[in-house]
Scaffold this motif. Structure first.
Motif, PDB file in Angstrom:
ATOM      1  N   GLN A   1     -19.663   4.015   8.667  1.00 37.04           N
ATOM      2  CA  GLN A   1     -19.684   5.293   9.598  1.00 37.04           C
ATOM      3  C   GLN A   1     -18.789   5.337  10.699  1.00 37.04           C
ATOM      4  N   VAL A   2     -18.386   4.150  11.100  1.00 30.20           N
ATOM      5  CA  VAL A   2     -17.378   4.063  12.340  1.00 30.20           C
ATOM      6  C   VAL A   2     -15.953   4.763  11.780  1.00 30.20           C
ATOM      7  N   ARG A   3     -15.380   4.300  10.577  1.00 26.80           N
ATOM      8  CA  ARG A   3     -14.322   4.651  10.093  1.00 26.80           C
ATOM      9  C   ARG A   3     -14.424   6.218   9.950  1.00 26.80           C
ATOM     10  N   GLU A   4     -15.529   6.729   9.419  1.00 18.15           N
ATOM     11  CA  GLU A   4     -15.707   8.194   9.253  1.00 18.15           C
ATOM     12  C   GLU A   4     -15.718   8.989  10.511  1.00 18.15           C
ATOM     13  N   LEU A   5     -16.097   8.284  11.558  1.00 16.62           N
ATOM     14  CA  LEU A   5     -16.185   9.029  12.998  1.00 16.62           C
ATOM     15  C   LEU A   5     -14.611   8.809  13.392  1.00 16.62           C
ATOM     16  N   GLY A   6     -13.990   8.429  13.005  1.00 12.02           N
ATOM     17  CA  GLY A   6     -12.508   8.229  13.560  1.00 12.02           C
ATOM     18  C   GLY A   6     -12.359   7.375  14.768  1.00 12.02           C
ATOM     19  N   VAL A   7     -13.352   6.364  14.871  1.00 10.85           N
ATOM     20  CA  VAL A   7     -13.241   5.503  15.881  1.00 10.85           C
ATOM     21  C   VAL A   7     -12.672   4.169  15.397  1.00 10.85           C
ATOM     22  N   ARG A   8     -12.050   3.542  16.228  1.00  7.02           N
ATOM     23  CA  ARG A   8     -11.346   2.103  15.646  1.00  7.02           C
ATOM     24  C   ARG A   8     -12.338   0.948  15.959  1.00  7.02           C
ATOM     25  N   PRO A   9     -12.832   0.216  15.154  1.00  8.48           N
ATOM     26  CA  PRO A   9     -13.826  -0.679  15.079  1.00  8.48           C
ATOM     27  C   PRO A   9     -12.975  -2.122  15.603  1.00  8.48           C
ATOM     28  N   GLU A  10     -13.534  -2.589  16.967  1.00  9.80           N
ATOM     29  CA  GLU A  10     -13.361  -3.939  17.340  1.00  9.80           C
ATOM     30  C   GLU A  10     -14.085  -5.142  16.589  1.00  9.80           C
ATOM     31  N   ILE A  11     -13.610  -5.872  15.814  1.00 10.50           N
ATOM     32  CA  ILE A  11     -14.424  -6.718  15.064  1.00 10.50           C
ATOM     33  C   ILE A  11     -14.653  -7.832  15.649  1.00 10.50           C
ATOM     34  N   GLU A  12     -15.985  -8.031  16.358  1.00 12.79           N
ATOM     35  CA  GLU A  12     -16.423  -9.327  17.066  1.00 12.79           C
ATOM     36  C   GLU A  12     -16.673 -10.509  16.186  1.00 12.79           C
ATOM     37  N   VAL A  13     -15.785 -11.561  16.194  1.00 15.68           N
ATOM     38  CA  VAL A  13     -15.970 -12.853  15.445  1.00 15.68           C
ATOM     39  C   VAL A  13     -16.370 -13.936  16.173  1.00 15.68           C
ATOM     40  N   PHE A  14     -17.499 -14.315  16.058  1.00 13.35           N
ATOM     41  CA  PHE A  14     -18.235 -15.607  16.856  1.00 13.35           C
ATOM     42  C   PHE A  14     -18.424 -16.852  16.137  1.00 13.35           C
ATOM     43  N   ASP A  15     -17.821 -16.903  14.902  1.00 13.37           N
ATOM     44  CA  ASP A  15     -17.634 -18.082  14.280  1.00 13.37           C
ATOM     45  C   ASP A  15     -16.778 -17.846  13.144  1.00 13.37           C
ATOM     46  N   THR A  16     -16.345 -18.969  12.364  1.00 11.40           N
ATOM     47  CA  THR A  16     -15.240 -19.074  11.248  1.00 11.40           C
ATOM     48  C   THR A  16     -15.582 -18.181  10.175  1.00 11.40           C
ATOM     49  N   GLY A  17     -16.853 -18.169   9.898  1.00 12.94           N
ATOM     50  CA  GLY A  17     -17.482 -17.305   8.839  1.00 12.94           C
ATOM     51  C   GLY A  17     -17.525 -15.886   9.232  1.00 12.94           C
ATOM     52  N   HIS A  18     -17.949 -15.546  10.346  1.00 13.40           N
ATOM     53  CA  HIS A  18     -17.585 -14.202  10.301  1.00 13.40           C
ATOM     54  C   HIS A  18     -16.246 -13.346  10.375  1.00 13.40           C
ATOM     55  N   LEU A  19     -15.249 -14.353  10.510  1.00 13.85           N
ATOM     56  CA  LEU A  19     -13.953 -13.679  10.090  1.00 13.85           C
ATOM     57  C   LEU A  19     -13.664 -14.009   8.672  1.00 13.85           C
ATOM     58  N   VAL A  20     -14.278 -14.640   7.926  1.00 15.63           N
ATOM     59  CA  VAL A  20     -14.253 -14.409   6.599  1.00 15.63           C
ATOM     60  C   VAL A  20     -14.712 -13.072   6.049  1.00 15.63           C
ATOM     61  N   PHE A  21     -15.767 -12.615   6.677  1.00 16.72           N
ATOM     62  CA  PHE A  21     -16.664 -11.304   6.475  1.00 16.72           C
ATOM     63  C   PHE A  21     -15.703 -10.377   6.825  1.00 16.72           C
ATOM     64  N   ALA A  22     -15.207 -10.546   7.888  1.00 18.01           N
ATOM     65  CA  ALA A  22     -14.191  -9.489   8.605  1.00 18.01           C
ATOM     66  C   ALA A  22     -13.132  -9.106   7.489  1.00 18.01           C
ATOM     67  N   LYS A  23     -12.643 -10.338   6.776  1.00 21.14           N
ATOM     68  CA  LYS A  23     -11.475 -10.134   5.659  1.00 21.14           C
ATOM     69  C   LYS A  23     -12.040  -9.431   4.552  1.00 21.14           C
ATOM     70  N   GLN A  24     -13.359  -9.606   4.235  1.00 17.31           N
ATOM     71  CA  GLN A  24     -14.101  -9.119   3.016  1.00 17.31           C
ATOM     72  C   GLN A  24     -13.980  -7.583   3.555  1.00 17.31           C
ATOM     73  N   LEU A  25     -14.376  -7.272   4.586  1.00 16.54           N
ATOM     74  CA  LEU A  25     -14.444  -5.674   4.830  1.00 16.54           C
ATOM     75  C   LEU A  25     -13.009  -5.040   5.005  1.00 16.54           C
ATOM     76  N   LEU A  26     -12.091  -5.826   5.405  1.00 15.70           N
ATOM     77  CA  LEU A  26     -10.858  -5.401   5.110  1.00 15.70           C
ATOM     78  C   LEU A  26     -10.412  -5.028   3.677  1.00 15.70           C
ATOM     79  N   ALA A  27     -10.612  -5.934   2.884  1.00 15.56           N
ATOM     80  CA  ALA A  27     -10.314  -6.086   1.376  1.00 15.56           C
ATOM     81  C   ALA A  27     -10.913  -4.723   0.644  1.00 15.56           C
ATOM     82  N   GLU A  28     -12.152  -4.508   1.130  1.00 13.13           N
ATOM     83  CA  GLU A  28     -13.103  -3.516   0.471  1.00 13.13           C
ATOM     84  C   GLU A  28     -12.480  -1.900   1.161  1.00 13.13           C
ATOM     85  N   GLY A  29     -11.655  -2.026   1.992  1.00 11.18           N
ATOM     86  CA  GLY A  29     -11.182  -0.916   2.581  1.00 11.18           C
ATOM     87  C   GLY A  29     -12.236  -0.333   3.615  1.00 11.18           C
ATOM     88  N   LEU A  30     -13.085  -0.916   4.145  1.00 19.23           N
ATOM     89  CA  LEU A  30     -13.861  -0.284   5.215  1.00 19.23           C
ATOM     90  C   LEU A  30     -13.578  -0.522   6.633  1.00 19.23           C
TER      91      LEU A  30
END
Lengths: 245, 245, 245, 245
Positions: C103-132
């Motif tokens: 939804q954020v992407r659809e709105l044309g807003v840039r997301p700031e991905i907040e990472v609080f631990d190393t696993g959150h960063l793994v998921f952030a890269k998953q979102l990137l890989a999925e083009g989200l």
């Protein structure tokens, strides 16, 4: 065999000819580390140098056997350091390293850049930047040797993170850490080196042969489901021209 | 001032006397790095050494000014390496380092162990293990100098993790990284070193004085809410005997 | 001002309108962290959830103020964790995060991905890989918050080494480590975040304003010769479209 | 065997009795991870929770089988995180973890603290500081599980450097990295875990048994000259009381 270290091209030739005449296909890699041995005169009178123990040769002379035998790879010890105790210095200045790299490149031999501490790697990247080494660089991280880089995982990772992009590397340690480092190097993204040059024990109280150490390395790697390459695949991976075969 | 490097005790004496006569209380730390300069004869004829540029002195001679002036601290460059380009080698063998450490200890001066790469730290710990350095060891991590350890954070952390327990350390880098390293060293648990020996620029295009660099360091530290110690507190922390005051 | 946290679009609108009406040009970044608050019923009866303290909203509802106000950036808290003590869980499941990113992407807003631990960063890269998430990803490494990643340099470097290539990141810590982390983040290759959300003290015993903390950050950075970007340069660097201006 | 996960004490009892009746001496370690399964209602309506898939029990209920069977060790999953995909949250709040630790200690069972990310380790140290875990702490670093800590060496080292002094730890990864991590954990100073819970493949295309994986681990370790302890030595090292025997 003389039982001592040497850079006599005749001795190298004898070994290389036997290897080439054999049915076993191996990648041939000759050291060019000889001729960098400086031993000072002592604690209170460092100069003149100790003439009996010092063997400091010029760039061209240090590569005589490489020029004569054209192995696929030869080593370049990429720096100067205290190596072991006493008055000894392993001596490879920036000037002589640049000239050795230039000549090795001209000979069509691939250099294996031996890095004994983090500063040696800085210089290796300098040689790359100056075009004196072809890509992909082959880098050997030599750890655990007094007084070079220790073999703890943090120091290894710091070195790995500083490797030039696209290089091919191996990390090894010595003595009782040689066999554990078979796994460590692979886990850090590298290849494997074992052999009697770095460790003479198979296990506590049991002297090793090169064959023993190689077999152990294969055991560790295959148990980790890591594939071991043969000579032909290695040549392709390391961009070797095969004239050593 | 001669404008060149020197290990003439008369020159050191002149500076030390002025410092001691002044109203400013500082901890006095003299280099003992002079006398380890080896310049080889060239790429094809490394020996004999270049007699004009080589200054390789014995342990006792290198400490003459320290013996005469008894500063609170003197440096010991804890290894051998290519330092800068050409045929130059910064030369400090295990033998000479052990003897220098022994003499410095006997003089009641505290040695500041200068570590330019990870292997130098291995040897520093060897000196500690042999009882040639008193605890707590004072260790200076000298980063970013070609061709010693680079100043990236991973290399710094690898060094910090290998420090001997209980030591007191500082990490610095050179050139434009000197001022950022004021923060970096503190963040890694260390103290701070700045000055013209390692960096001559205050900012791009602006030459620095020692006073300028010191003031900048204080600005960075105080803005981070880090407290800066004066001379008396520093003496206590570093276990100095104060005879340099 | 209500004095409490809120995700009421009316309140956000009031603030945003004042900012946009002002003469000060800033990049507008709204939190979308509200609505992920789960408080369990207790140690022996975790369910039903505590109805008074729980605020768990759907993806669309959590972005209502972002949809209405179209800031240049909004945050996405990229995971689930124990945040502080008691029965509280900061709750952002993979399902809801994918939908929020979409939804954020659809709105044309840039997301700031907040990472609080190393696993959150793994998921952030998953979102990137999925083009989200669009490249370059904006990643905020949030350190020192119990019970997320600690702010020691080794943990920070491990995170930095795992960042997706080409991303733009900031690292911050909280409390008394906020100001030292101004330097730490830059030394690790990142940008800077300060403000009252993470730290209310300027120094021991002195309450801060956002202006105070910002001024301190600028002092540290300029003393290190690091340049601070204004709003226009920041927009260009972060690939913002400026509709928040 | 039901083929599904369970926390039914009757099923645990059946297994434990068979193990205890056998001639094989093993250290008995029961999971207490069941009962922390929260599945939200969906992306747009997270509440109410999904009643069929959620199994969120209180501290006392989660330890019922441990209380009945008194193994030598039981696990405590030391945090909350997204584990796998969808609406699922592995839920262990600070409140419930403190109460579980208190009860486990009271039962005379040794807790194995399972750490899935760096923040879980921060909380483990908090439990130690509060006296809720006896020293030496047994810590399991669980790597490579989405969305917890990744298994790259830098993240592992950051965790190892943050371990509480004197603890005994193991690090493992899952899937194809399980067997390489046998070596990795030992090289980082830890012990070894293998088994079907984390990896079902012996090698590409070959399903494993627990026996296969154990034999492979022993092969790797013995080839590295690492000694494998039996049950009795393990009990001594882990400070177990043996009532599980």
């Amino acid at each position: 065999m003389t039982g001592g270290p040497s850079r006599d091209p005749v001795l190298y030739s004898e070994v290389v000819e036997r290897v080439r005449a054999s049915d076993t296909d191996v990648v041939l890699n000759l050291t060019a580390g000889m001729g960098g041995d400086l031993v000072l005169g002592g604690v209170e009178t460092p100069l003149p140098v100790n003439p009996d123990q010092t063997d400091l040769a010029g760039a061209t002379e240090r590569l005589e056997h490489v020029r004569a035998l054209r192995p696929e790879i030869c080593t370049i010890d990429c720096g100067t350091m205290n190596f072991a105790e006493g008055d000894y210095v392993m001596t490879n200045t920036p000037s002589i390293l640049r000239e050795m790299a230039r000549q090795v490149r001209e000979l069509g031999v691939r250099p294996e850049i031996e890095v004994f501490d983090t500063g040696h790697l800085v210089f290796a990247k300098q040689l790359l930047a100056e075009g004196l080494i072809d890509e992909p660089a082959l880098i050997q991280l030599c750890l655990g040797i007094p007084y070079g880089a220790p073999d703890d995982p943090a120091t290894l990772l710091a070195l790995v993170q500083n490797l030039p992009p696209g290089c091919i590397f191996t990390a090894f340690s010595i003595g009782r850490m040689q066999l554990p480092y078979v796994a460590m190097s692979v886990l850090a993204g590298g290849n494997v080196r074992v052999g009697l040059e770095d460790n003479i024990w198979l296990e506590r109280g049991v002297k090793a042969t090169n064959g023993d150490l190689f077999a152990r390395a294969v055991t560790i790697l295959e148990a980790m489901n890591v594939r071991v390459l043969g000579a032909a695949e290695t040549r392709e991976k390391l961009a070797l021209n095969g004239h050593g075969g």
